[in-house]
Design an enzyme around this catalytic site. Structure first.
Site, PDB file in Angstrom:
ATOM      1  N   ASP A 104       0.810  -1.230   0.000  1.00 22.22           N
ATOM      2  CA  ASP A 104       0.000   0.000   0.000  1.00 22.22           C
ATOM      3  C   ASP A 104       0.842   1.279   0.000  1.00 22.22           C
ATOM      4  OD1 ASP A 104       1.025  -0.321   2.513  1.00 22.22           O
ATOM      5  OD2 ASP A 104      -0.857   0.000   3.584  1.00 22.22           O
ATOM      6  N   GLU A 105       2.134   1.180  -0.314  1.00 19.78           N
ATOM      7  CA  GLU A 105       3.000   2.357  -0.324  1.00 19.78           C
ATOM      8  C   GLU A 105       3.853   2.399  -1.584  1.00 19.78           C
ATOM      9  OE1 GLU A 105       5.034   4.080   3.290  1.00 19.78           O
ATOM     10  OE2 GLU A 105       4.603   2.066   4.016  1.00 19.78           O
TER      11      GLU A 105
END
Length: 405
Positions: A104-105
């Site tokens: 998610d980054e």
């Protein structure tokens, strides 16, 4: 020479957001995602639970005690990977160079875009496009380097954006808690707090040597980050040096047949992942954690290999040598390391062409219908052994709370 412009992108409470996207009845409700048993770990929690002291990495048992009204959902790695891939495609399409640092980054190097478009304008457009096309909330920070951008993202949350102008890095970071610095964990935080250090501003005024004396070589890294200094480049591809899998049991077990069945299933699956990525391993490792939390591991160097029928006996042999306490087992795991690129080569003395044809046929079925569509009978007792994505696609692995057996 112009300073770099690095964008850090973070999908806010990603697992929670995906669950809410699939079921809008969960919106605005306290939500915990992770292992559902008392031994499970919180992989993600909604903002509604944080006021109760809940945070990711906490035991599910404690999280439930702190926030009894929370809805608990078991995470699904395949579902999250699918949504993450959708975001990845947008970032890949919209930015000149990006790095996926976790599910998610992301980091994106937008240096030079100012001449044609404007870095902040492009970053804002990327964020808007992700929100519009995926329905997921997202925040970003933009600055001259990775560390300042990551901290800026944290300050922008939830679902917002923040740009730190060139030259204002130290000024932006000064009033923030030292906990905001990446690399400052609980132990380091407590050490610094005992010295009376609470804000990044205090570290900025300390000498680097003083921090090294207190924290060792890690003190130099933390000091430089507090000054807003970070020369790490955006790396588009990270080649994996190992692959591994492990299972924590809901109830500690001494059932050797069950343990071996799970080890066989694990080996079979990881061997498939090796062949899928055209990789060979030269070192296999088995890990056991007992009910008293003592952990032991044993490894073995082997000729480069990716074949189930060679790897499984090696793993079981390591297990037999390792498991000698006859104490209840809490966790078992295996790891293949010393990976190199290459196809499985036929062993002239032990194999024939039919072995290669068999692996090829089985792998085609798995690729089309799923990792667990065809399995060895000896490994059928094992559940949840399988991966949804190729571990050698250059992207980081999906990290969830331990899946339970």
């Amino acid at each position: 020479m112009a300073h770099k412009q690095i964008m850090h992108i973070d999908l806010d409470t990603f697992y929670v957001s995906v669950e809410r996207k699939m079921d809008n009845r969960l919106k605005n409700k306290p939500l915990l995602v992770g292992g559902t048993s008392d031994r499970g770990v919180v992989a993600a929690c909604s903002y509604e639970t944080r006021g109760f002291g809940v945070h990711s990495g906490m035991s599910m048992k404690l999280a439930r005690q702190l926030c009894p009204e929370a809805i608990v959902i078991r995470g699904n790695a395949g579902t999250y990977s699918k949504h993450s891939d959708e975001v990845t495609e947008i970032v890949k399409e919209q930015t000149p160079l990006f790095e996926k640092s976790s599910i998610d980054e992301f980091y994106a190097d937008l240096t030079g875009i100012d001449r044609f478009h404007g870095c902040y304008k492009l970053a804002s457009e990327v964020r808007s496009k992700i929100i519009k096309e995926t329905g997921l909330p997202i925040s970003f920070g933009l600055s001259i380097n990775k560390v300042v951008s990551k901290i800026a993202t944290g300050e922008a949350k939830p679902n917002n954006q923040l740009m730190i102008e060139d030259g204002h890095e130290k000024e932006f970071m000064a009033p923030l808690s030292i906990k905001k610095i990446p690399q400052v964990g609980d132990k380091t935080y407590q050490t610094l707090r005992h010295l009376g250090v609470r804000k990044i501003h205090t570290i900025q005024e300390m000498s680097e040597e003083m921090l090294i004396n207190v924290l060792g070589k890690n003190g130099s890294l933390i000091w430089r980050r507090a000054q807003g200094v970070d020369n790490r480049p955006v790396i588009a591809f990270n080649e994996r040096k190992s692959i591994s899998t492990e299972r924590t049991f809901d109830s500690d077990t001494i059932d050797v047949k069950k343990l071996k069945s799970i080890l066989i299933a694990m080996t079979e699956n990881l061997a498939y992942q090796l062949r899928r990525g055209d990789k060979l391993t030269a070192c296999v490792n088995v890990k056991i954690k007992y009910s008293d939390f003592n952990t032991y591991s044993k490894q073995m160097r082997i000729p480069f290999c990716s074949a189930d029928h060679i790897l499984i006996p090696k793993i079981l042999d390591l297990f037999d040598k390792l498991y000698n306490r006859r104490v209840l087992v809490r966790l078992i795991g295996i790891r293949f390391s010393h990976l190199v690129s290459g196809h499985y080569q036929i062993n002239l003395f032990e194999d024939d062409e039919s072995a290669l044809n068999l692996y090829s046929a089985l792998d085609k079925i798995r690729e089309k219908y799923g990792d667990r569509m065809v399995v060895k009978a000896a490994g059928m007792e094992a559940r949840t052994i399988g991966r949804m994505v190729n571990p050698f696609n250059g992207l980081p692995p999906v990290v969830l709370a331990h899946r339970k057996q």
